[in-house]
Design a protein around this motif. Sequence first.
Motif, mmCIF file in Angstrom:
data_model
loop_
_atom_site.group_PDB
_atom_site.id
_atom_site.type_symbol
_atom_site.label_atom_id
_atom_site.label_comp_id
_atom_site.label_asym_id
_atom_site.label_seq_id
_atom_site.Cartn_x
_atom_site.Cartn_y
_atom_site.Cartn_z
ATOM 1 N N ARG A 186 0.814 -1.222 0.000
ATOM 2 C CA ARG A 186 0.000 0.000 0.000
ATOM 3 C C ARG A 186 0.848 1.273 0.000
ATOM 4 N N SER A 187 2.080 1.184 0.462
ATOM 5 C CA SER A 187 2.948 2.362 0.375
ATOM 6 C C SER A 187 3.457 2.560 -1.044
ATOM 7 N N ALA A 188 3.598 1.465 -1.782
ATOM 8 C CA ALA A 188 4.102 1.551 -3.160
ATOM 9 C C ALA A 188 2.987 1.819 -4.161
ATOM 10 N N ASN A 189 1.791 1.291 -3.902
ATOM 11 C CA ASN A 189 0.672 1.461 -4.831
ATOM 12 C C ASN A 189 -0.637 1.246 -4.077
ATOM 13 N N PRO A 190 -1.218 2.305 -3.540
ATOM 14 C CA PRO A 190 -2.439 2.163 -2.730
ATOM 15 C C PRO A 190 -3.610 1.554 -3.493
ATOM 16 N N ASP A 191 -3.618 1.655 -4.807
ATOM 17 C CA ASP A 191 -4.783 1.227 -5.585
ATOM 18 C C ASP A 191 -4.645 -0.150 -6.222
ATOM 19 N N VAL A 192 -3.477 -0.776 -6.108
ATOM 20 C CA VAL A 192 -3.293 -2.064 -6.761
ATOM 21 C C VAL A 192 -4.220 -3.096 -6.124
ATOM 22 N N LEU A 193 -4.763 -3.984 -6.946
ATOM 23 C CA LEU A 193 -5.614 -5.057 -6.439
ATOM 24 C C LEU A 193 -4.728 -6.193 -5.938
ATOM 25 N N TRP A 194 -5.162 -6.812 -4.826
ATOM 26 C CA TRP A 194 -4.304 -7.779 -4.128
ATOM 27 C C TRP A 194 -5.114 -9.034 -3.821
ATOM 28 N N MET A 195 -4.670 -10.160 -4.374
ATOM 29 C CA MET A 195 -5.278 -11.456 -4.063
ATOM 30 C C MET A 195 -4.328 -12.266 -3.191
ATOM 31 N N VAL A 196 -4.847 -12.875 -2.139
ATOM 32 C CA VAL A 196 -4.054 -13.735 -1.256
ATOM 33 C C VAL A 196 -4.670 -15.130 -1.248
ATOM 34 N N ASP A 197 -3.920 -16.104 -1.714
ATOM 35 C CA ASP A 197 -4.340 -17.506 -1.680
ATOM 36 C C ASP A 197 -4.271 -17.988 -0.228
ATOM 37 N N CYS A 198 -5.435 -18.231 0.374
ATOM 38 C CA CYS A 198 -5.503 -18.624 1.783
ATOM 39 C C CYS A 198 -5.820 -20.105 1.963
ATOM 40 N N VAL A 199 -5.638 -20.893 0.929
ATOM 41 C CA VAL A 199 -6.047 -22.298 0.948
ATOM 42 C C VAL A 199 -5.374 -23.073 2.082
ATOM 43 N N ILE A 214 -6.633 -6.681 1.839
ATOM 44 C CA ILE A 214 -6.705 -7.773 0.866
ATOM 45 C C ILE A 214 -8.017 -7.654 0.093
ATOM 46 N N ASP A 215 -7.939 -7.738 -1.225
ATOM 47 C CA ASP A 215 -9.137 -7.601 -2.052
ATOM 48 C C ASP A 215 -9.854 -8.928 -2.280
ATOM 49 N N TYR A 216 -9.071 -9.982 -2.475
ATOM 50 C CA TYR A 216 -9.660 -11.291 -2.763
ATOM 51 C C TYR A 216 -8.894 -12.359 -1.974
ATOM 52 N N ALA A 217 -9.648 -13.311 -1.407
ATOM 53 C CA ALA A 217 -9.009 -14.404 -0.667
ATOM 54 C C ALA A 217 -9.790 -15.692 -0.911
ATOM 55 N N PRO A 218 -9.298 -16.585 -1.768
ATOM 56 C CA PRO A 218 -9.969 -17.861 -2.014
ATOM 57 C C PRO A 218 -9.624 -18.906 -0.951
ATOM 58 N N PHE A 219 -10.591 -19.765 -0.623
ATOM 59 C CA PHE A 219 -10.435 -20.854 0.338
ATOM 60 C C PHE A 219 -10.984 -22.137 -0.278
ATOM 61 N N SER A 220 -10.494 -23.261 0.214
ATOM 62 C CA SER A 220 -10.924 -24.565 -0.293
ATOM 63 C C SER A 220 -11.358 -25.450 0.868
ATOM 64 N N GLY A 221 -12.484 -26.158 0.698
ATOM 65 C CA GLY A 221 -12.985 -27.012 1.764
ATOM 66 C C GLY A 221 -12.188 -28.281 1.961
ATOM 67 N N HIS A 222 -11.757 -28.920 0.875
ATOM 68 C CA HIS A 222 -11.149 -30.251 1.032
ATOM 69 C C HIS A 222 -9.741 -30.204 1.610
ATOM 70 N N LYS A 223 -9.178 -29.014 1.765
ATOM 71 C CA LYS A 223 -7.890 -28.897 2.451
ATOM 72 C C LYS A 223 -8.073 -28.838 3.972
ATOM 73 N N LEU A 224 -9.345 -28.760 4.423
ATOM 74 C CA LEU A 224 -9.622 -28.662 5.853
ATOM 75 C C LEU A 224 -10.828 -29.527 6.210
ATOM 76 N N TYR A 225 -10.761 -30.800 5.807
ATOM 77 C CA TYR A 225 -11.678 -31.844 6.277
ATOM 78 C C TYR A 225 -13.106 -31.735 5.757
ATOM 79 N N ALA A 226 -13.351 -30.920 4.751
ATOM 80 C CA ALA A 226 -14.657 -30.903 4.085
ATOM 81 C C ALA A 226 -14.545 -31.707 2.790
ATOM 82 N N PRO A 227 -15.668 -32.017 2.146
ATOM 83 C CA PRO A 227 -15.584 -32.764 0.877
ATOM 84 C C PRO A 227 -14.975 -31.901 -0.232
ATOM 85 N N LYS A 228 -14.548 -32.564 -1.279
ATOM 86 C CA LYS A 228 -14.091 -31.860 -2.473
ATOM 87 C C LYS A 228 -15.288 -31.220 -3.174
ATOM 88 N N GLY A 229 -15.036 -30.116 -3.862
ATOM 89 C CA GLY A 229 -16.103 -29.480 -4.621
ATOM 90 C C GLY A 229 -16.796 -28.349 -3.901
#
Length: 753
Positions: A186-199, A214-229
Motif C-alpha cells: 500500500r505504500s508503493a501502490n495504494p490502488d493495486v488489487l491484491w489477491m491472497v491464496d488462503c487455501v 486484501i481484495d480477494y481471498a480464495p479458500f478450499s474445503g477439502h484442504k480442511l476436512y470438508a468434501p471436495k467441490g
Amino acid sequence: MSTASAQHQRLRQQEVYLDNNATTPVLPCAAAAVMHHMQTCFGNPSSSHSTGIKAKVELEATRALARKVIGASSGQIVFTSGATEGIQTSIVAALQAAKNRGQTGPEVLLLYGATEHKAVPESLKHWNQVLQLGATVKAIPVNSQGLLDLDFIRRHLPQTALICTMAANNETGVKQDLALLEKVIRSANPDVLWMVDCVQALGKMQLDIANTSIDYAPFSGHKLYAPKGIGFLYVRHGAPYQPFIAGGGQEAGLRSGTENLPGIAALHAIFTELDKKAGSVFQPETVLWQYREALLSALRAVFPTLVLNSDAPFIVPTTLNFSVPGFYSKDIMDLFDAAGIRISSGSACSSKVPSSFVLDAMGLESWRSQGAIRLSFGPAMTAAECETACHAIRRLAVIVQRCCLVLSDAEPLSDNAVSGLTQLKHEDMCSYLLVCAKSQQAVIIDPVMALANRLANMVQGQGLQLVAILDTHLHQDHRSARDDLTALLGLQQEGATDVLGWPFSQAVIECGDYQLSKIATPGHSAESRSYLLSQQGVRVAAFVGDLLLPGGVGRLDLADSDPAAFQQSLKTLNRMVTPDTLLLSSHDYAQRFFTTFAIATKEQPLFGALLTENDNPPGWLQTLRQQSAALCQASQYQCGVVEVSWSDAKAVVDTPELQAFLQQQPDVMVVDVREPYEQSAGALGPYLPEGTVVQQWPLSRLCDALLSGALRKEQRLLLVCRSGNRSLVAAKVLNRAGFAEVYNLKGGFAMLS
C-alpha cells in the motif's frame, strides 16, 4: 472367513496418511452434516417453501460463521466449487477492472509469488490472453526461506494492476508476513488489487482479513476436512467484482448455480469446530508444533542426514519439507508407500528426475529440489494418530539399513545381500554393480556421480571387496564418479589403472565366479571399449558403453568419433558374443534396459548391413547426418539417437479380474518388480489371493533375472508393482526380449488395498 484368511487380511498395513496439504479426510461431523442435508434437509435455498427456507437458513448461517473464522466483518463471502474457481473469479474480476481503467499493454504488470501454486500463474496467463490485456506476467522472487522479495515489489508495484501472493505455501508451509506485505504494497501502490491464496492458512494460522486491505481471498474445503467441490471466496467491500458464472442469480447474483448445500453444511460443521473456545477437534498451535517435532524426530531416526528445506519461524507447523542426501523423492516415496505411509514430493512427474519449482525458486541446491519430500498433517490430528505415524516411520530405520540405503554402525547385514548384477539409473544414465555373493567381491561399471553414495553404501553396507571401478569411455555429458568412489571407499588405486580404471597388471578381472575381459571398441569416442562378462567361463553379457544403445546407436559426431571405426567395432563385438547376449549400455533413453544384436538388427535393419558390408553400406552416411542434425537440435545433450516405440505392451489384468485370472492360469509366475527396500517395507502377498506365490525381481535386477535364467521366455508371468507403471515397463522390456506371455496388473496392488 477362515483363521488363515483372517490372518492373511490382518497382514495388510494400516494406512498412515501424511499428505494433508493435498487433501484431507472428511471429519465425521462434516460427513454427518453432508448426509443430513442430502437426505433430510435437502431443499433448494432458492425455493420459497419451508424446505427451501430451512436450506436458506443453513446457507446464511454458514456464511456468517465463515466471516467469523476468517475475521471478515465486512465484504462478501461467495460460496464456490473450490480454490481454483475462487482464483479464476478473482483474477477475471481484477483484469476486467484493469482493462476498464485502460491498464493494458506490456508495460502493465501482473505480479505473482514465484512459489505460488500453479493455479495462480497459469490463470494469470490464460485470462491475460483471453481478455486481451497484453500485460506482462512476472514472478516475484523469493529468498532461501521462501519469503517474497520486498524490494522487488517496491520497484515494480507502481506499474502493477494485480499482485497475487500466498498466506502459506502448499509445499514448504512457508507463511508470508501479511501485515508487513500490506505495508509495502500500500505504500508503493495504494490502488493495486491484491489477491491472497488462503487455501493452506485456515486452521493453521491466525487470519484477520477485515483489518487488511486484501481484495480477494480464495479458500478450499477439502484442504480442511470438508468434501471436495466446495470452497468460498472473500471479496473486500468496494473491490471490483465480475460474476464468473452467470445464470439464475444465486449468491445475490455473485455466483449463479444452485448452491452445493451438502458441501456448505460440511463447511458449517468445520467452522463450528474452528470457532469453539474449548473441546474442538482442532489442536492449538502449540500442540501442532509438538506433533511436528515428534514426526521430525522419527524421520531423523530413519535418515540421520535429513536436511529441512523450510523451518521455524517462517512456516506453519503442519508441514515438513525435507531432503536426504543421496535420495531422490521417488526413492523415499516408494519406501514410505510400501510401508503404508502416504507422503508426497510436491513436484510433478516427468521423464527426468522431477524437481520442485518451489525449492528451485528458493535457490536451494538441485539435490534438495530433486529429493524434496513433503510430509503434511492436519490441524485435527490426534495424539494417538501422531504416535501411530511416528511408530510407522521409525520401523523403516532397520529396513533402510538392511537394504544399504543408509550406513549404520551395525555389522554388515547379509540376509538381504545383493548378488549378481544390479542396474541403477539416474535419469537416462546407467551404472552397474556386479557382485559375487560367494567371494563377496564386486565391480562397478560406469559410475554416475548422482549414484555414488548409493553405490558406496551398497559396497560398504554388505562388506564387499571392490575389485575394480571401470568406465567404458570418457563420458561427454557427465563426470565419472570413479575418483569420488575411490575416495569414499578408501581404495588405493592411484597409478595402478589406466584412464578408464582397468588395472595395468591384469588381462582379466576376476570377481569370484565372474570374469571381465576388455576389447577396444572405438567409434563413439577414440578410447571407447567394451567389457565382456563371463560366468564360470560362459560369456553372458557385454558392457558396451555408448557403442550401442537400447533402441539406437551412440552419437558419432563428436570430435574424436569415427564412423568407420564404429562399424569395425560392431563387427568385432558381434564376433565375440551370440545374437542373444545381453548388451548393457551406459545410457537408456527409452526405458528398455538392454539390447542384443538380434533385437538391434530387427529394430534397425541398417545394422544387418553394417555387420555384413565391408564398409559404408548404402544409406549409412545419410542416416548419420540425419542423426547428427537431430542431436544438435535436441534441447539437452544426448549421447545417441533412439527410436522409441510404444507398441511393446501386451496384456493387462484389471484388479477385479485378478482372482479369476490366477485360478484360470495356475502356472503363472507372479513377479514383484518393486525395489528390495519396498518389498521389505510392505509385502505383496497379503494383497493377493491367499496362497499366491510371489517371486521378487526388482526392476533394477531385471537384467540379472535374464542372465541367471530365473526368468525364461517360455514362462507365463504376471508382473506387479504398487501402481502398475513399473510393472508395465518391465512387461515391455520382456516382450521386446521375446517373452510371449507377460501380463501386467493394471493399477498395481494399490487398487487391491
